[in-house]
Write a protein that holds these residues in place. Structure first.
Motif, PDB file in Angstrom:
ATOM      1  N   LYS A 154      -8.447  -0.674  10.722  1.00  0.00           N
ATOM      2  CA  LYS A 154      -9.695  -0.449  11.307  1.00  0.00           C
ATOM      3  C   LYS A 154     -10.960  -0.358  10.389  1.00  0.00           C
ATOM      4  N   PHE A 155     -10.651   0.566   9.379  1.00  0.00           N
ATOM      5  CA  PHE A 155     -11.646   0.422   8.229  1.00  0.00           C
ATOM      6  C   PHE A 155     -11.934  -0.468   7.362  1.00  0.00           C
ATOM      7  N   GLU A 156     -13.158  -1.113   7.152  1.00  0.00           N
ATOM      8  CA  GLU A 156     -13.325  -1.957   6.255  1.00  0.00           C
ATOM      9  C   GLU A 156     -12.942  -1.457   4.625  1.00  0.00           C
ATOM     10  N   LYS A 157     -12.533  -2.541   4.166  1.00  0.00           N
ATOM     11  CA  LYS A 157     -12.300  -2.132   2.588  1.00  0.00           C
ATOM     12  C   LYS A 157     -11.854  -0.810   2.392  1.00  0.00           C
ATOM     13  N   SER A 158     -10.925  -0.447   2.811  1.00  0.00           N
ATOM     14  CA  SER A 158     -10.495   1.082   2.544  1.00  0.00           C
ATOM     15  C   SER A 158      -8.820   0.913   2.385  1.00  0.00           C
ATOM     16  N   ARG A 159      -8.456   2.058   1.809  1.00  0.00           N
ATOM     17  CA  ARG A 159      -6.867   2.321   1.520  1.00  0.00           C
ATOM     18  C   ARG A 159      -6.716   3.774   1.659  1.00  0.00           C
ATOM     19  N   PHE A 160      -5.472   4.213   1.951  1.00  0.00           N
ATOM     20  CA  PHE A 160      -5.188   5.596   1.927  1.00  0.00           C
ATOM     21  C   PHE A 160      -3.993   5.687   0.905  1.00  0.00           C
ATOM     22  N   THR A 161      -4.195   6.921   0.130  1.00  0.00           N
ATOM     23  CA  THR A 161      -3.462   6.882  -1.124  1.00  0.00           C
ATOM     24  C   THR A 161      -3.034   8.471  -1.117  1.00  0.00           C
ATOM     25  N   ARG A 162      -1.653   8.877  -1.341  1.00  0.00           N
ATOM     26  CA  ARG A 162      -1.594  10.211  -1.448  1.00  0.00           C
ATOM     27  C   ARG A 162      -1.789  10.559  -2.597  1.00  0.00           C
ATOM     28  N   VAL A 163      -2.009  11.850  -2.980  1.00  0.00           N
ATOM     29  CA  VAL A 163      -2.751  12.344  -3.946  1.00  0.00           C
ATOM     30  C   VAL A 163      -1.723  12.458  -5.512  1.00  0.00           C
ATOM     31  N   ASP A 164      -0.361  12.325  -4.772  1.00  0.00           N
ATOM     32  CA  ASP A 164       0.746  12.244  -5.976  1.00  0.00           C
ATOM     33  C   ASP A 164       1.217  10.811  -5.982  1.00  0.00           C
ATOM     34  N   GLY A 165       0.624   9.875  -5.570  1.00  0.00           N
ATOM     35  CA  GLY A 165       0.884   8.403  -5.644  1.00  0.00           C
ATOM     36  C   GLY A 165       0.736   7.968  -6.924  1.00  0.00           C
ATOM     37  N   ASP A 166      -0.211   8.376  -7.745  1.00  0.00           N
ATOM     38  CA  ASP A 166      -0.351   7.974  -9.194  1.00  0.00           C
ATOM     39  C   ASP A 166      -1.068   9.051 -10.060  1.00  0.00           C
ATOM     40  N   VAL A 167      -1.269   8.698 -11.293  1.00  0.00           N
ATOM     41  CA  VAL A 167      -2.000   9.609 -12.017  1.00  0.00           C
ATOM     42  C   VAL A 167      -3.269   9.501 -11.503  1.00  0.00           C
ATOM     43  N   ILE A 168      -4.160  10.704 -11.744  1.00  0.00           N
ATOM     44  CA  ILE A 168      -5.295  10.793 -11.294  1.00  0.00           C
ATOM     45  C   ILE A 168      -6.298   9.697 -11.483  1.00  0.00           C
TER      46      ILE A 168
ATOM     47  N   GLN B 187     -15.723   7.895  -4.349  1.00  0.00           N
ATOM     48  CA  GLN B 187     -14.155   7.586  -4.131  1.00  0.00           C
ATOM     49  C   GLN B 187     -14.213   5.903  -4.039  1.00  0.00           C
ATOM     50  N   THR B 188     -15.031   5.158  -4.340  1.00  0.00           N
ATOM     51  CA  THR B 188     -15.011   3.684  -4.406  1.00  0.00           C
ATOM     52  C   THR B 188     -14.621   3.293  -5.805  1.00  0.00           C
ATOM     53  N   ASP B 189     -13.431   2.252  -5.536  1.00  0.00           N
ATOM     54  CA  ASP B 189     -12.930   1.810  -6.773  1.00  0.00           C
ATOM     55  C   ASP B 189     -13.738   0.754  -7.548  1.00  0.00           C
ATOM     56  N   LYS B 190     -13.258   0.076  -8.523  1.00  0.00           N
ATOM     57  CA  LYS B 190     -13.795  -0.868  -9.213  1.00  0.00           C
ATOM     58  C   LYS B 190     -13.943  -1.935  -8.417  1.00  0.00           C
ATOM     59  N   ASP B 191     -12.843  -2.322  -7.389  1.00  0.00           N
ATOM     60  CA  ASP B 191     -12.855  -3.506  -6.577  1.00  0.00           C
ATOM     61  C   ASP B 191     -13.814  -3.353  -5.120  1.00  0.00           C
ATOM     62  N   GLY B 192     -14.614  -2.326  -5.214  1.00  0.00           N
ATOM     63  CA  GLY B 192     -15.209  -1.781  -4.035  1.00  0.00           C
ATOM     64  C   GLY B 192     -14.260  -1.273  -2.709  1.00  0.00           C
ATOM     65  N   GLN B 193     -13.147  -0.875  -2.941  1.00  0.00           N
ATOM     66  CA  GLN B 193     -12.434  -0.316  -1.958  1.00  0.00           C
ATOM     67  C   GLN B 193     -12.649   1.050  -1.748  1.00  0.00           C
ATOM     68  N   LEU B 194     -12.692   1.505  -0.665  1.00  0.00           N
ATOM     69  CA  LEU B 194     -12.977   3.227  -0.380  1.00  0.00           C
ATOM     70  C   LEU B 194     -11.417   3.716  -0.486  1.00  0.00           C
ATOM     71  N   VAL B 195     -11.444   4.820  -1.352  1.00  0.00           N
ATOM     72  CA  VAL B 195      -9.905   5.342  -1.385  1.00  0.00           C
ATOM     73  C   VAL B 195     -10.108   6.678  -0.597  1.00  0.00           C
ATOM     74  N   TYR B 196      -9.320   6.957   0.432  1.00  0.00           N
ATOM     75  CA  TYR B 196      -8.824   7.992   1.034  1.00  0.00           C
ATOM     76  C   TYR B 196      -7.784   8.801   0.617  1.00  0.00           C
ATOM     77  N   LEU B 197      -8.177   9.756  -0.299  1.00  0.00           N
ATOM     78  CA  LEU B 197      -6.727  10.330  -0.695  1.00  0.00           C
ATOM     79  C   LEU B 197      -6.322  11.567   0.189  1.00  0.00           C
ATOM     80  N   TYR B 198      -5.125  11.753   0.153  1.00  0.00           N
ATOM     81  CA  TYR B 198      -4.511  12.826   1.215  1.00  0.00           C
ATOM     82  C   TYR B 198      -3.153  13.541   0.572  1.00  0.00           C
ATOM     83  N   ALA B 199      -3.155  14.534   1.141  1.00  0.00           N
ATOM     84  CA  ALA B 199      -1.944  15.342   0.782  1.00  0.00           C
ATOM     85  C   ALA B 199      -1.143  15.655   2.019  1.00  0.00           C
ATOM     86  N   THR B 200       0.324  15.666   2.114  1.00  0.00           N
ATOM     87  CA  THR B 200       0.767  16.230   3.234  1.00  0.00           C
ATOM     88  C   THR B 200       1.427  17.739   3.279  1.00  0.00           C
ATOM     89  N   ASP B 201       1.408  18.275   1.997  1.00  0.00           N
ATOM     90  CA  ASP B 201       1.639  19.579   1.974  1.00  0.00           C
ATOM     91  C   ASP B 201       0.624  20.266   0.902  1.00  0.00           C
TER      92      ASP B 201
END
Length: 684
Positions: A465-479, A415-429
């Motif tokens: 707090k986390f280095e090179k990381s972002r949180f994205t909701r699982v329905d925030g974009d196409v897979i 789950q590290t993207d092409k720019d080296g960002q670690l992507v934390y996918l999450y759902a709220t329901d």
């Protein structure tokens, strides 16, 4: 008989006490009973050291109310006072510069009481006259009566009193008659005195006899002289702690666990803090920690005295180093109180860390109840985050738990993207976002479940707090765009086809209150859904944060922003496009031809005018530009109208839009009814 004036060098003391302590005037009873308890404990200390050799006997402090006489009496069998001691401790209010002092503290008389031990004088908040009938424990001491009517004038006279100790008789003022009601006194004794270290009796116990309530001969002791926090933890069992919790909070669920505080350096502190089951409604949980000073209740409003997140805990803190009567503003700035606050935070952190290490399975089982408390702590106290990051957990949609480090290790490869960002996918329901979660799983991605009350601000905190990381909701974009591994593929269809396809679906999107839709055309692969609705992560996050942060209310007013993504690789989308082109080709040909001609003319006008200064452009040239822009707009409207007329009768377009809306819980009412009827027709 001796008469005189109380030595305060001013007559201001009583009006100040009466007026400025009035909002807290119920504390007079605490002060009277505390003084009686102190006198009793001093006698016990003298007996232990051999300085008092008489019989201690019954040391119960007694409170009685005489409604007819209009008095409250607090009696003890403690050390009592001689006439000289009355003069020293009652008549001489020993502080200098009283006028300056009164001026300084006139708006906060609690500080007067707290700094100078004037607890006795709080009796004048509710009394028109106060009497002390007292006899010292010393051999040969005489009984003395002292009385004062709330002015500096007092009288001292001989009295009849066979036993040692003191009776304080308060003649209640006409505007304080509520304190002559037994129910009110019982309520105050229960609030302030229920854990005092000497037995306190208020009347006699009652029982039902012959259908009515009658008094027995047994004293009604209102307090527990040895509350749980005064005992050694090694002598207590789990059931003892649970039983004490039920005493403090009769209507609460059983606590998760507790911390027994016991420290004597660099300050004295005892207490028991309980972790309640908290899932939401933070505000309803506050003011559950009771603050005591030597077993005397001080306050249950501990914000500022303990860190804010600890106000979610329940229980008792007792410290003789916390002044009994000073104001909360004093407490909040007191250096010792701040040390206590830091100590408690450390003890709470150590306890959580200990449970996590000793029995992780039990800790995980309690995580859903603990999560809100720990999240609140990490958000509000930097020092707590530094500790909590070791035992704070993340829970995925499969119910598995991970520490921050464990989860980073789990997802970093995939789950590290092409720019080296670690992507934390999450759902709220889990249920509403099921299909999005499934799409992520098929890609081998892990999805966190963040359905808590404070998860939105926690996400923003962790991204910092986390280095090179972002949180994205699982329905925030196409897979494929959630964790982009490479630049997005360009669709194989032409710009004209892409434009036509967008117009087909845009023209049939329903008007939904506070929702704004954009249409995108994307190559997603034949196995992906034909139509997917995604929601802008940024806008949703801003709207969510606006609920927690003042000054961001304008985000809450903005409509929700959605994208309707059309998958050009899917056979159904291809079919719609082919059918649209075949059905509208003849009608569109002249319109498109005119549109392209006007667009070319518009581009040429822009280019020629861009080379001139504003003042060099003639009115005719400006009019030409305006008319050409209008012509482009008219031809575009004609084109869209032809496509919309076609799309209106295409049941596949409507079905695909409704399926996407249904998946996101946005298809309701008449639209849902139309979808159901259309579905039946398509099945036939």
């Amino acid at each position: 008989m001796q008469t005189g004036n109380i030595g305060v060098t001013t007559e201001n003391i009583f009006p100040v006490i009466k007026k400025f302590l009035y909002s807290d005037h119920e504390i007079f009873l605490r002060e009277m009973v505390s003084n009686a308890v102190d006198a009793t404990q001093k006698l016990k200390t003298l007996a232990e050291s051999g300085d008092f050799k008489g019989e201690l006997g019954d040391l119960t402090v007694r409170v009685s109310v005489d409604e007819k006489a209009g008095t409250i009496t607090v009696s003890d069998r403690g050390i009592g006072m001689t006439e000289e001691e009355i003069d020293k401790y009652i008549n001489q209010i020993a502080f200098s510069g009283v006028n300056d002092f009164l001026e300084k503290y006139k708006d906060n008389a609690n500080n007067i009481i707290g700094h100078f031990g004037l607890g006795f004088y709080s009796s004048f908040m509710v009394s028109k006259k106060v009497e002390i009938i007292t006899r010292s424990y010393r051999d040969g001491a005489k009984a003395v009566r002292w009385s004062c009517d709330g002015s500096p004038a007092y009288e001292v006279d001989d009295a009849e009193k066979e036993d040692r100790g003191s009776d304080i008789v308060l003649h209640i003022d006409d505007d304080c008659k509520e304190f002559l009601e037994k129910r009110r006194i019982q309520e105050l004794l229960n609030k302030y005195c229920k854990f005092m270290p000497v037995p306190v009796a208020f009347g006699k116990k009652t029982e039902w006899k012959d259908g009515k309530e009658v008094e027995t001969a047994e004293d009604n002791i209102i307090n527990n002289v040895e509350p749980l926090w005064t005992k050694a933890p090694s002598t207590l069992k789990d059931e003892d702690y649970k039983a004490f919790y039920r005493t403090l909070y009769p209507m609460q669920d059983e606590p998760l666990f507790w911390i027994h505080l016991n420290v004597d350096y660099p300050f004295n502190l005892t207490g028991i803090l309980y972790f309640p089951r908290i899932k939401s409604n933070i505000d309803l949980q506050r003011n559950k920690i009771q603050l005591y000073c030597n077993q005397v209740f001080v306050t249950d409003q501990v914000e500022g005295i303990v860190p804010e997140f600890l106000t979610l805990l329940h229980g008792v803190i007792d410290s003789p180093d916390i002044p009994l009567n000073v104001s909360r503003s004093y407490l909040q700035s007191d250096r010792d109180v701040k040390k206590i606050s830091t100590y408690i935070t450390k003890k709470v952190s150590d306890r959580l860390q200990g449970i996590f290490k000793e029995d992780r399975k039990q800790y995980e089982e309690k995580w859903d109840d603990l999560k809100l408390f720990i999240n609140y702590g990490m958000l509000s106290e930097e020092s707590f985050y530094d500790r909590a990051k070791e035992f704070a957990l993340m829970k995925d949609t499969e119910g598995k738990y991970f520490t921050f480090d464990e989860y980073r290790t789990l997802i970093k490869d995939n789950q590290t993207d092409k720019d080296g960002q670690l992507v934390y996918l999450y759902a709220t329901d889990k249920e509403e976002q099921y299909s999005y979660i499934e799409a992520a799983r098929q890609k081998g991605y892990s999805v966190l479940l963040l359905d808590g009350q404070l998860d939105v601000p926690v996400i923003s905190m962790l991204e910092q707090k986390f280095e090179k990381s972002r949180f994205t909701r699982v329905d925030g974009d196409v897979i494929d765009r959630l964790v982009p591994k490479e630049d997005a593929k360009k669709g194989e269809i032409s710009d004209d086809d892409s434009d036509n396809l967008s117009s087909v679906f845009r023209s049939q999107l329903p008007k939904i209150d506070k929702a704004e839709f954009y249409v995108e055309v994307q190559s997603l692969g034949e196995q992906a859904q034909p139509v997917v609705i995604t929601q802008s992560e940024y806008m949703r996050r801003m709207k969510d944060i606006s609920r927690f942060q003042s000054g961001m209310g304008f985000y809450a007013q903005m409509p929700d922003s959605y994208s309707l993504v059309l998958n050009t690789d899917h056979p159904l989308i291809k079919k719609v496009l082919d059918d649209c082109n075949a059905s509208t080709s003849d009608a569109l040909k002249p319109v498109v031809s005119e549109l392209k001609g006007q667009q070319a003319r518009l581009a040429a006008l822009h280019q020629s005018q861009s080379k001139k200064k504003a003042e060099e452009i003639t009115q005719a040239e400006k009019d030409d530009l305006t008319n050409t822009e209008k012509a482009v707009s008219e031809q575009r409207d004609k084109k869209n109208a032809i496509i919309a007329d076609y799309a209106k009768g295409n049941s596949i377009v409507h079905q695909l839009i409704d399926l996407a809306l249904l998946q996101n819980g946005m298809l309701k009412g008449a639209s849902l009814d139309a979808f159901l009827k259309r579905s039946v027709e398509l099945i036939k």
